[in-house]
Design an enzyme around this catalytic site. Structure first.
Site, PDB file in Angstrom:
ATOM      1  N   GLY A  43      -1.778   5.002  -3.798  1.00  0.00           N
ATOM      2  CA  GLY A  43      -2.411   3.987  -4.128  1.00  0.00           C
ATOM      3  C   GLY A  43      -2.478   3.592  -5.534  1.00  0.00           C
ATOM      4  O   GLY A  43      -3.441   2.993  -6.003  1.00  0.00           O
ATOM      5  N   THR A  78       2.029   0.862  -4.891  1.00  0.00           N
ATOM      6  CA  THR A  78       1.207  -0.494  -4.655  1.00  0.00           C
ATOM      7  C   THR A  78       1.594  -1.654  -5.342  1.00  0.00           C
ATOM      8  O   THR A  78       2.075  -2.600  -4.949  1.00  0.00           O
ATOM      9  CB  THR A  78      -0.279  -0.224  -4.387  1.00  0.00           C
ATOM     10  OG1 THR A  78      -0.241   1.072  -3.354  1.00  0.00           O
ATOM     11  CG2 THR A  78      -0.959  -1.265  -3.959  1.00  0.00           C
ATOM     12  N   SER A 110       0.713  -1.144  -0.080  1.00  0.00           N
ATOM     13  CA  SER A 110      -0.082   0.084   0.018  1.00  0.00           C
ATOM     14  C   SER A 110       0.933   1.258  -0.112  1.00  0.00           C
ATOM     15  O   SER A 110       1.925   1.318   0.666  1.00  0.00           O
ATOM     16  CB  SER A 110      -1.089  -0.083   1.325  1.00  0.00           C
ATOM     17  OG  SER A 110      -1.681   1.140   1.372  1.00  0.00           O
ATOM     18  N   CYS A 111       0.402   2.325  -0.888  1.00  0.00           N
ATOM     19  CA  CYS A 111       1.270   3.541  -0.715  1.00  0.00           C
ATOM     20  C   CYS A 111       0.229   4.769  -0.616  1.00  0.00           C
ATOM     21  O   CYS A 111      -0.967   4.472  -0.542  1.00  0.00           O
ATOM     22  CB  CYS A 111       2.001   3.638  -2.224  1.00  0.00           C
ATOM     23  SG  CYS A 111       1.080   4.061  -3.565  1.00  0.00           S
ATOM     24  N   PRO A 112       0.516   5.854  -0.399  1.00  0.00           N
ATOM     25  CA  PRO A 112      -0.485   6.748   0.191  1.00  0.00           C
ATOM     26  C   PRO A 112      -1.337   7.086  -0.836  1.00  0.00           C
ATOM     27  O   PRO A 112      -2.521   7.331  -0.996  1.00  0.00           O
ATOM     28  CB  PRO A 112       0.433   7.938   0.622  1.00  0.00           C
ATOM     29  CG  PRO A 112       1.652   7.426   0.958  1.00  0.00           C
ATOM     30  CD  PRO A 112       1.981   6.280   0.146  1.00  0.00           C
TER      31      PRO A 112
END
Length: 183
Positions: free
Chosen positions: A43, A47, A39-41
């Site tokens: 998304g 990700t 997950s990344c901020p």
């Protein structure tokens, strides 16, 4: 174009992962089973890049992996309680919030999403080694420290907050562009 349209998307490929063969994991590495969450901020890209990196690293190591992606479209290929119970280790490569309560009492490696892209081989190797601390709500920092790179510096926290803000503002920017185009 035909070759591109015939190939599976990342979500379809990740659906095919996670078919676990019960057996003796000491003699056959294909019987080794790990799970991961990426997950990344925002998304959008990181990700799925981390998921693809972990998928390739697990294939190269000869183990089975199931990867949950928590992108802009929500959680895909969600890990079930059964998946978590069967897994030897859980890799959480995330810069955004991931529900961690479900991993209580399991071996967990916590790292940045960029480590899932750049250090996927090392993460899978560490997961298969078994030299990973058991996650408890109070020892999340120990799992992070053991993954090789501590996250949470001031610069990284500022970056995470800025990317989270960008993620929430993106629909307004797109909507404004569409309205200007219509006008």
């Amino acid at each position: 174009d035909n070759a591109d349209s015939e190939s599976k998307s990342i979500d379809e490929r990740l659906q095919d992962t996670g078919t676990y063969n019960a057996g003796n994991s000491d003699t056959n590495p294909a019987d080794r089973y790990i799970v991961a969450v990426t997950s990344c901020p925002t998304g959008i890209a990181h990700t799925y890049m981390a998921a693809e990196g972990l998928e390739k690293a697990a294939k190269k190591a000869g183990c089975t992996i199931k990867i949950e992606t928590r992108g802009s479209a929500g959680a895909k290929n969600v890990l079930t309680d059964e998946d978590i119970e069967k897994a030897e280790c859980i890799i959480v490569a995330a810069d955004a919030k991931v529900p961690m309560a479900r991993f209580e009492g399991h071996k967990v490696i916590e790292c940045q999403v960029s480590d899932g892209i750049n250090k996927a081989d090392e993460l899978v190797e560490l997961a298969m080694s078994g030299n990973v601390p058991v996650y408890h709500s109070g020892n999340a920092s120990a799992a992070t420290a053991n993954s090789g790179k501590a996250s949470g510096g001031v610069g990284h926290q500022i970056y995470t907050q800025l990317m989270n803000g960008v993620s929430h503002m993106l629909p307004f920017v797109v909507g404004g562009g569409i309205l200007i185009a219509i006008a």
